[in-house]
Write a protein that holds these residues in place. Sequence first.
Motif, PDB file in Angstrom:
ATOM      1  N   VAL A   8       0.707  -1.373   0.023  1.00 31.42           N
ATOM      2  CA  VAL A   8      -0.037   0.115  -0.114  1.00 31.42           C
ATOM      3  C   VAL A   8       0.796   1.185  -0.078  1.00 31.42           C
ATOM      4  CG1 VAL A   8      -1.769   1.228   1.275  1.00 31.42           C
ATOM      5  CG2 VAL A   8      -1.665  -1.254   1.244  1.00 31.42           C
ATOM      6  N   VAL A  26      -4.131   0.414  -2.908  1.00 24.82           N
ATOM      7  CA  VAL A  26      -3.718  -0.574  -2.659  1.00 24.82           C
ATOM      8  C   VAL A  26      -3.239  -1.284  -3.938  1.00 24.82           C
ATOM      9  CG1 VAL A  26      -4.534  -3.027  -2.130  1.00 24.82           C
ATOM     10  CG2 VAL A  26      -5.267  -1.153  -0.686  1.00 24.82           C
ATOM     11  N   VAL A  84      -7.310  -2.751   5.120  1.00 20.87           N
ATOM     12  CA  VAL A  84      -6.469  -1.719   4.966  1.00 20.87           C
ATOM     13  C   VAL A  84      -7.020  -0.283   5.368  1.00 20.87           C
ATOM     14  CG1 VAL A  84      -5.194  -0.249   3.095  1.00 20.87           C
ATOM     15  CG2 VAL A  84      -4.995  -2.968   3.205  1.00 20.87           C
TER      16      VAL A  84
END
Length: 335
Positions: free
Chosen positions: A203, A211, A255
Amino acid sequence: MRFPTEPKRTRILYLARFAPDEPVLAQKPDTHAAGYSQYHFNLFTELQGIGYDVRSSSKPYAAWMAGGNVDFVFSLLNRMPMRNPEIHVPSVCEYQHLPHLGAPPNIRALAEDKFLSKLAFRALGLPVAEGRAYAPGQELTPPDFTGPYFVKDRFGAASEGIAADSLQDSWQGTIPVIQRFHAQGREALVERYCPGVDVTVPVIGHAPYLVLGHVAPQSDEVGGILTESLKVDDHLGNRLVSLDAATAAAVEEDVATLWRNLGPIDYFRVDYRWNPATGTRTVLEINICCYFGRHGALALAGSQWGFSRRDLLAHVVEYSLARQHTTHSHYRWMI
C-alpha cells in the motif's frame, strides 16, 4: 502519483547499513546477507537518478547532524545493535522537526512489536492468529491455544531466526525453538500456525492511499513458511495472485481500518496467511518501510499500474514531504 517538479531543490540524507559513505560514493562489499549491499547502493543511485540532491551515510549519528542541512531523511537504517532500532532515526528526526520516511515513531514502534500490534489489530476487529510472547527467563508454560505452533522473533525483520523447525506440532517440540531465540537474547512470539499461503498487500499513501495488489512470496518449506534462508537467498521470488472476491473486499476493508487508525503512512505492507480452499485470511503483521527492491512485492504490484520502481520511490518521497509539511508547526521549543 506525485512527482517532483524541481528535485534538485530537495536535499535528502540517505541512511542504510550499506549506504555509501562520503566522499567515496561506491558500492560496499556485502558482509551481511547476499544482496543487501547492492540493494542499498541501487536505492542511493535511484534517488540520484530522480534528480534529488542526495547525501549518504551508513552511520546513525549522521541523523543527529542533519538538522538545517537536509530537507528529508530517507532511512533504511533499521538494523542496529540496540532494542527496537527502527525507532531511533525517526525519533531523532522528530526531535529536529525534520521530515523522514515512513511514519511517526509511535506507529513504527507498534508495527515493529509483532505481539502488541497483534493485540491492536484484534481490538480493531481484524482477524489475527492467536499468539503469546515469551521473554528470556520467563517460565515456558503452554499458551491457551492449541498447536500446531509457529515461533518467530517478537521484534524480528526479514524472517530473522525463522527456520524449518519454527513450525512445530507439539508444545514439547516448541520449547527448544523458544530457547534458541532466548539464547540469542531475543524475545519469542509463539502463534497458532495458520494453514495456507503467505500473501502480502503493498500500500502507498496517495489520496488517501492506494492498494497496489496482492503478492504471494513463494516457499518450498513444509507448511509454506518463509524462513530466514528463503528471505536471504530469495531464489523463488514473488508472484501476483488473485484472491476470491469476498477475500479481496475484506482485505480492502482491513487496509481502510488500519489507515483510519494508524495512517497516514508513506508506504507499507500488510502480511497475511490466506487459505485458498476456505477463503480464510489471517493478518500476521504490518511492515513499514518494507523492501523496495526491483523484484520485491512493492515493485511487482506497482508494475500492474505501470509504475516503475523509480516512479514509486519519487512518489513516496514527495508524498512524505507533503504529509509532514505542517506536522511540526504547532511545536515550540521550551527551555
